[in-house]
Motif scaffolding. Structure first.
Motif, PDB file in Angstrom:
ATOM      1  N   THR A  51       0.830  -1.247   0.079  1.00 34.54           N
ATOM      2  CA  THR A  51       0.151   0.010  -0.045  1.00 34.54           C
ATOM      3  C   THR A  51       0.922   1.273  -0.084  1.00 34.54           C
ATOM      4  O   THR A  51       0.571   2.397  -0.800  1.00 34.54           O
ATOM      5  CB  THR A  51      -0.863  -0.234   1.099  1.00 34.54           C
ATOM      6  OG1 THR A  51      -1.761  -1.116   1.100  1.00 34.54           O
ATOM      7  CG2 THR A  51      -1.614   1.349   1.352  1.00 34.54           C
ATOM      8  N   THR A  63     -10.724   9.800  -6.794  1.00 31.82           N
ATOM      9  CA  THR A  63     -10.397   8.603  -6.534  1.00 31.82           C
ATOM     10  C   THR A  63      -8.844   8.867  -6.039  1.00 31.82           C
ATOM     11  O   THR A  63      -8.463   8.135  -5.011  1.00 31.82           O
ATOM     12  CB  THR A  63     -10.326   7.681  -7.580  1.00 31.82           C
ATOM     13  OG1 THR A  63     -11.673   7.527  -8.079  1.00 31.82           O
ATOM     14  CG2 THR A  63      -9.730   6.257  -7.291  1.00 31.82           C
ATOM     15  N   LEU A  70      -8.940  10.020  -2.204  1.00 29.81           N
ATOM     16  CA  LEU A  70      -9.199   9.058  -1.458  1.00 29.81           C
ATOM     17  C   LEU A  70      -8.214   8.080  -1.094  1.00 29.81           C
ATOM     18  O   LEU A  70      -8.089   7.352  -0.368  1.00 29.81           O
ATOM     19  CB  LEU A  70     -10.526   8.124  -1.701  1.00 29.81           C
ATOM     20  CG  LEU A  70     -11.714   9.324  -1.493  1.00 29.81           C
ATOM     21  CD1 LEU A  70     -13.027   8.720  -2.275  1.00 29.81           C
ATOM     22  CD2 LEU A  70     -11.845   9.618  -0.122  1.00 29.81           C
ATOM     23  N   VAL A  71      -7.622   7.729  -2.262  1.00 33.80           N
ATOM     24  CA  VAL A  71      -6.497   6.766  -2.305  1.00 33.80           C
ATOM     25  C   VAL A  71      -5.167   7.242  -1.282  1.00 33.80           C
ATOM     26  O   VAL A  71      -4.679   6.508  -0.604  1.00 33.80           O
ATOM     27  CB  VAL A  71      -5.733   6.458  -3.547  1.00 33.80           C
ATOM     28  CG1 VAL A  71      -4.327   5.701  -3.508  1.00 33.80           C
ATOM     29  CG2 VAL A  71      -6.693   5.303  -4.339  1.00 33.80           C
ATOM     30  N   PHE A 117      -6.688   7.411   2.608  1.00 29.13           N
ATOM     31  CA  PHE A 117      -6.934   5.827   3.182  1.00 29.13           C
ATOM     32  C   PHE A 117      -5.645   5.189   2.995  1.00 29.13           C
ATOM     33  O   PHE A 117      -5.496   4.376   4.152  1.00 29.13           O
ATOM     34  CB  PHE A 117      -8.242   5.306   2.464  1.00 29.13           C
ATOM     35  CG  PHE A 117      -9.275   5.792   3.135  1.00 29.13           C
ATOM     36  CD1 PHE A 117      -9.782   5.475   4.420  1.00 29.13           C
ATOM     37  CD2 PHE A 117      -9.940   6.853   2.304  1.00 29.13           C
ATOM     38  CE1 PHE A 117     -11.322   6.009   4.877  1.00 29.13           C
ATOM     39  CE2 PHE A 117     -11.388   7.376   2.822  1.00 29.13           C
ATOM     40  CZ  PHE A 117     -11.808   7.137   4.238  1.00 29.13           C
ATOM     41  N   SER A 122      -3.686   3.908   6.511  1.00 31.35           N
ATOM     42  CA  SER A 122      -3.214   2.548   6.763  1.00 31.35           C
ATOM     43  C   SER A 122      -1.722   2.281   6.904  1.00 31.35           C
ATOM     44  O   SER A 122      -1.277   1.707   7.918  1.00 31.35           O
ATOM     45  CB  SER A 122      -3.568   1.766   5.417  1.00 31.35           C
ATOM     46  OG  SER A 122      -4.843   1.332   5.349  1.00 31.35           O
ATOM     47  N   PHE A 130      -7.374   1.066   4.268  1.00 34.18           N
ATOM     48  CA  PHE A 130      -7.298   0.852   2.867  1.00 34.18           C
ATOM     49  C   PHE A 130      -8.299  -0.049   2.224  1.00 34.18           C
ATOM     50  O   PHE A 130      -8.827   0.489   1.097  1.00 34.18           O
ATOM     51  CB  PHE A 130      -5.858   0.326   2.254  1.00 34.18           C
ATOM     52  CG  PHE A 130      -5.525   0.443   0.915  1.00 34.18           C
ATOM     53  CD1 PHE A 130      -5.391   1.836   0.388  1.00 34.18           C
ATOM     54  CD2 PHE A 130      -5.538  -0.529   0.062  1.00 34.18           C
ATOM     55  CE1 PHE A 130      -5.217   1.799  -1.163  1.00 34.18           C
ATOM     56  CE2 PHE A 130      -5.235  -0.640  -1.240  1.00 34.18           C
ATOM     57  CZ  PHE A 130      -4.987   0.747  -1.675  1.00 34.18           C
ATOM     58  N   LYS A 181     -11.443   2.176   1.731  1.00 33.27           N
ATOM     59  CA  LYS A 181     -11.392   3.220   0.719  1.00 33.27           C
ATOM     60  C   LYS A 181     -12.480   2.988  -0.524  1.00 33.27           C
ATOM     61  O   LYS A 181     -13.130   3.881  -0.973  1.00 33.27           O
ATOM     62  CB  LYS A 181      -9.815   3.129   0.111  1.00 33.27           C
ATOM     63  CG  LYS A 181      -9.616   4.242  -1.059  1.00 33.27           C
ATOM     64  CD  LYS A 181      -9.931   3.577  -2.548  1.00 33.27           C
ATOM     65  CE  LYS A 181      -8.804   2.686  -2.745  1.00 33.27           C
ATOM     66  NZ  LYS A 181      -8.787   1.899  -4.060  1.00 33.27           N
TER      67      LYS A 181
END
Length: 205
Positions: A48, A76, A79-80, A83, A87, A96, A99
């Motif tokens: 991640t 997107t 948010l990646v 989250f 993580s 994650f 997400k």
């Protein structure tokens, strides 16, 4: 800014490459444990940590090549980062895994707000790529709103009740396949309400 047209394979590689690399990295490192700065990190969190900057880099390159990022792509990516970052920061893969839930709740909620206001926000985003009568946009928006909310619930069920590997397969292939099947299932709507560029009069539903 006018949208540029890079080679199709380049655009696809930048859009889907990070997800596929996440999947490959997970398969290779899922059982590994890495000690960094005195803290142990599982393979999922390490992958991640690599995925987040890769996603940002590919989004930046996509913007550089095309001169454009859709609102969906920007949301997107944000948010990646949020989250995925949580993580890594808390060393907890659950952030994650949530997400996709947040992404689909956001998109479904935005479409739902538009529907409550008697309009289609989807039309605003996709009208140039998919000319269609207003009635068709409203039908598609209602269906897509419900579909996004269903995906949010499904993601929660899978990551909370199934194995980590099952969730990774679901995220990598299941969500994309579901989206593909959804739009294929809307063929009748596109045929009924679609507008040819040289049409002078709308079709009758």
């Amino acid at each position: 800014m006018r949208e540029k047209k890079p080679a199709a394979w380049v655009k696809s590689a930048l859009e889907f490459g990070p997800v596929l690399l996440f999947f490959v990295g997970y398969l290779k490192l899922k059982d590994e444990v890495f000690t960094i700065g005195g803290t142990e990190y599982g393979g999922f969190v390490v992958v991640t940590a690599c995925f987040v900057p890769l996603m940002v880099l590919c989004s930046g390159l996509l913007w550089k090549l095309t001169g454009h990022l859709s609102k969906m792509q920007i949301a997107t990516m944000v948010l990646v980062v949020v989250f995925g970052g949580l993580s890594v920061w808390f060393n907890d893969e659950r952030f994650f895994k949530m997400k996709p839930t947040m992404i689909y709740l956001l998109f479904g909620g935005i479409l739902g707000v538009g529907l409550l206001r008697g309009t289609s926000y989807l039309k605003v985003v996709m009208e140039e790529a998919l000319p269609m009568q207003y009635a068709g946009w409203m039908i598609l928006t209602r269906r897509l709103c419900g579909f996004f909310l269903a995906l949010a619930v499904l993601n929660e069920l899978i990551w909370r009740t199934q194995s980590e590997a099952t969730w990774v397969y679901f995220k990598t292939f299941g969500l994309s396949a579901a989206m593909f099947v959804f739009f294929i299932a809307q063929t009748k709507v596109f045929q009924t309400y679609g507008i040819e560029e040289d049409d002078s009069e709308p079709k009758q539903g």
